[in-house]
Design a protein around this motif. Structure first.
Motif, short mmCIF file in Angstrom:
data_model
loop_
_atom_site.label_atom_id
_atom_site.label_comp_id
_atom_site.label_asym_id
_atom_site.label_seq_id
_atom_site.Cartn_x
_atom_site.Cartn_y
_atom_site.Cartn_z
N GLU A 4 -32.81 23.97 -1.06
CA GLU A 4 -34.05 23.62 -0.38
C GLU A 4 -35.08 23.07 -1.37
OE1 GLU A 4 -32.71 26.69 -0.18
OE2 GLU A 4 -31.96 26.80 1.86
N LEU A 5 -35.16 23.73 -2.51
CA LEU A 5 -36.11 23.28 -3.53
C LEU A 5 -35.72 21.92 -4.09
CD1 LEU A 5 -36.84 26.60 -5.44
CD2 LEU A 5 -38.24 25.46 -3.73
N PHE A 6 -34.42 21.70 -4.25
CA PHE A 6 -33.95 20.41 -4.75
C PHE A 6 -34.37 19.29 -3.81
CE2 PHE A 6 -30.73 17.07 -4.63
CZ PHE A 6 -30.82 16.61 -5.93
N TYR A 7 -34.13 19.49 -2.51
CA TYR A 7 -34.48 18.46 -1.54
C TYR A 7 -35.99 18.27 -1.43
CZ TYR A 7 -29.60 18.50 -0.19
OH TYR A 7 -28.24 18.39 -0.21
N ALA A 8 -36.73 19.36 -1.51
CA ALA A 8 -38.19 19.26 -1.44
C ALA A 8 -38.72 18.48 -2.64
CB ALA A 8 -38.81 20.65 -1.40
N ARG A 9 -38.18 18.75 -3.81
CA ARG A 9 -38.62 18.01 -5.01
C ARG A 9 -38.26 16.54 -4.89
NH1 ARG A 9 -37.37 20.84 -10.59
NH2 ARG A 9 -38.87 19.29 -11.24
N ALA A 10 -37.09 16.25 -4.33
CA ALA A 10 -36.67 14.86 -4.16
C ALA A 10 -37.62 14.12 -3.22
CB ALA A 10 -35.24 14.79 -3.63
N VAL A 11 -38.02 14.78 -2.13
CA VAL A 11 -38.94 14.15 -1.18
C VAL A 11 -40.29 13.91 -1.84
CG1 VAL A 11 -40.24 14.55 0.95
CG2 VAL A 11 -37.80 15.02 0.87
N ILE A 12 -40.78 14.90 -2.56
CA ILE A 12 -42.08 14.74 -3.22
C ILE A 12 -42.03 13.63 -4.27
CG2 ILE A 12 -43.72 15.89 -4.77
CD1 ILE A 12 -43.10 18.49 -3.19
N MET A 13 -40.95 13.56 -5.03
CA MET A 13 -40.82 12.49 -6.02
C MET A 13 -40.77 11.12 -5.35
SD MET A 13 -38.21 14.37 -8.71
CE MET A 13 -37.58 12.82 -9.29
N PHE A 14 -40.08 11.02 -4.21
CA PHE A 14 -40.00 9.77 -3.48
C PHE A 14 -41.39 9.35 -2.99
CE2 PHE A 14 -39.65 7.63 0.65
CZ PHE A 14 -38.99 6.47 0.25
N VAL A 15 -42.13 10.28 -2.43
CA VAL A 15 -43.47 9.97 -1.92
C VAL A 15 -44.38 9.54 -3.06
CG1 VAL A 15 -45.52 10.97 -0.82
CG2 VAL A 15 -43.26 11.43 0.12
N ARG A 16 -44.31 10.23 -4.17
CA ARG A 16 -45.14 9.86 -5.32
C ARG A 16 -44.79 8.46 -5.83
NH1 ARG A 16 -45.44 15.28 -9.06
NH2 ARG A 16 -46.95 16.39 -7.75
N ALA A 17 -43.49 8.16 -5.88
CA ALA A 17 -43.06 6.83 -6.35
C ALA A 17 -43.59 5.75 -5.41
CB ALA A 17 -41.55 6.77 -6.44
N ARG A 18 -43.51 5.99 -4.10
CA ARG A 18 -44.03 5.01 -3.13
C ARG A 18 -45.54 4.85 -3.28
NH1 ARG A 18 -41.03 1.99 0.47
NH2 ARG A 18 -42.75 2.31 1.87
N ALA A 19 -46.25 5.94 -3.51
CA ALA A 19 -47.70 5.87 -3.69
C ALA A 19 -48.05 5.10 -4.96
CB ALA A 19 -48.30 7.27 -3.73
N ASP A 20 -47.31 5.35 -6.03
CA ASP A 20 -47.55 4.62 -7.29
C ASP A 20 -47.30 3.13 -7.11
OD1 ASP A 20 -48.25 6.94 -8.59
OD2 ASP A 20 -46.27 7.24 -9.49
N GLU A 21 -46.24 2.78 -6.40
CA GLU A 21 -45.93 1.37 -6.14
C GLU A 21 -47.03 0.72 -5.32
OE1 GLU A 21 -44.05 -2.21 -6.33
OE2 GLU A 21 -43.57 -0.39 -7.42
N ALA A 22 -47.53 1.43 -4.32
CA ALA A 22 -48.62 0.89 -3.49
C ALA A 22 -49.88 0.67 -4.33
CB ALA A 22 -48.91 1.83 -2.32
N ARG A 23 -50.16 1.60 -5.23
CA ARG A 23 -51.34 1.43 -6.11
C ARG A 23 -51.18 0.23 -7.02
NH1 ARG A 23 -50.61 6.89 -7.22
NH2 ARG A 23 -51.62 8.10 -5.61
N ARG A 24 -49.98 0.03 -7.56
CA ARG A 24 -49.75 -1.11 -8.45
C ARG A 24 -49.93 -2.43 -7.71
NH1 ARG A 24 -45.91 2.24 -10.75
NH2 ARG A 24 -44.21 1.50 -9.44
N GLN A 25 -49.62 -2.44 -6.44
CA GLN A 25 -49.74 -3.66 -5.65
C GLN A 25 -51.14 -3.84 -5.06
OE1 GLN A 25 -46.64 -3.61 -2.72
NE2 GLN A 25 -45.02 -3.77 -4.24
N GLY A 26 -52.05 -2.95 -5.41
CA GLY A 26 -53.43 -3.08 -4.96
C GLY A 26 -53.71 -2.51 -3.58
N ARG A 27 -52.77 -1.76 -3.05
CA ARG A 27 -52.98 -1.15 -1.74
C ARG A 27 -53.27 0.34 -1.92
NH1 ARG A 27 -47.66 -2.07 1.25
NH2 ARG A 27 -46.90 -1.52 -0.79
N ASN A 28 -54.27 0.65 -2.70
CA ASN A 28 -54.50 2.05 -3.06
C ASN A 28 -55.00 2.92 -1.92
OD1 ASN A 28 -56.97 0.88 -2.92
ND2 ASN A 28 -57.68 1.57 -4.92
N GLU A 29 -55.56 2.36 -0.87
CA GLU A 29 -56.04 3.17 0.24
C GLU A 29 -55.13 3.10 1.45
OE1 GLU A 29 -58.56 5.33 0.18
OE2 GLU A 29 -58.79 4.81 -1.92
#
Length: 70
Positions: A4-29
């Motif tokens: 459960e912890l493995f999958y939860a960490r994977a989901v959180i890492m995925f969400v963070r990566a998507r958020a970082d990508e959005a920030r790099r593309q100027g879509r920070n909000e």
């Protein structure tokens, strides 16, 4: 590590990566609220799973004590 912890960490890492990508593309909000809700939901799911495991352990422990007569 519990699955459960493995999958939860994977989901959180995925969400963070998507958020970082959005920030790099100027879509920070854009979608910030959805990301926050996804993170909160993920944390609550992990807490619920951990609580379930704890309760399951207590119940199984007490059941084995009852069965053994002790």
């Amino acid at each position: 590590m519990a699955p459960e912890l493995f999958y939860a960490r994977a989901v959180i890492m995925f969400v963070r990566a998507r958020a970082d990508e959005a920030r790099r593309q100027g879509r920070n909000e854009l979608g910030a609220s959805a990301i926050e809700w996804a993170i909160i939901s993920g944390v609550l799911v992990v807490l619920a799973l951990l609580l379930g495991r704890i309760i399951q352990g207590v119940v199984e422990s007490n059941a084995s004590k009852i069965e053994s007569g002790g």
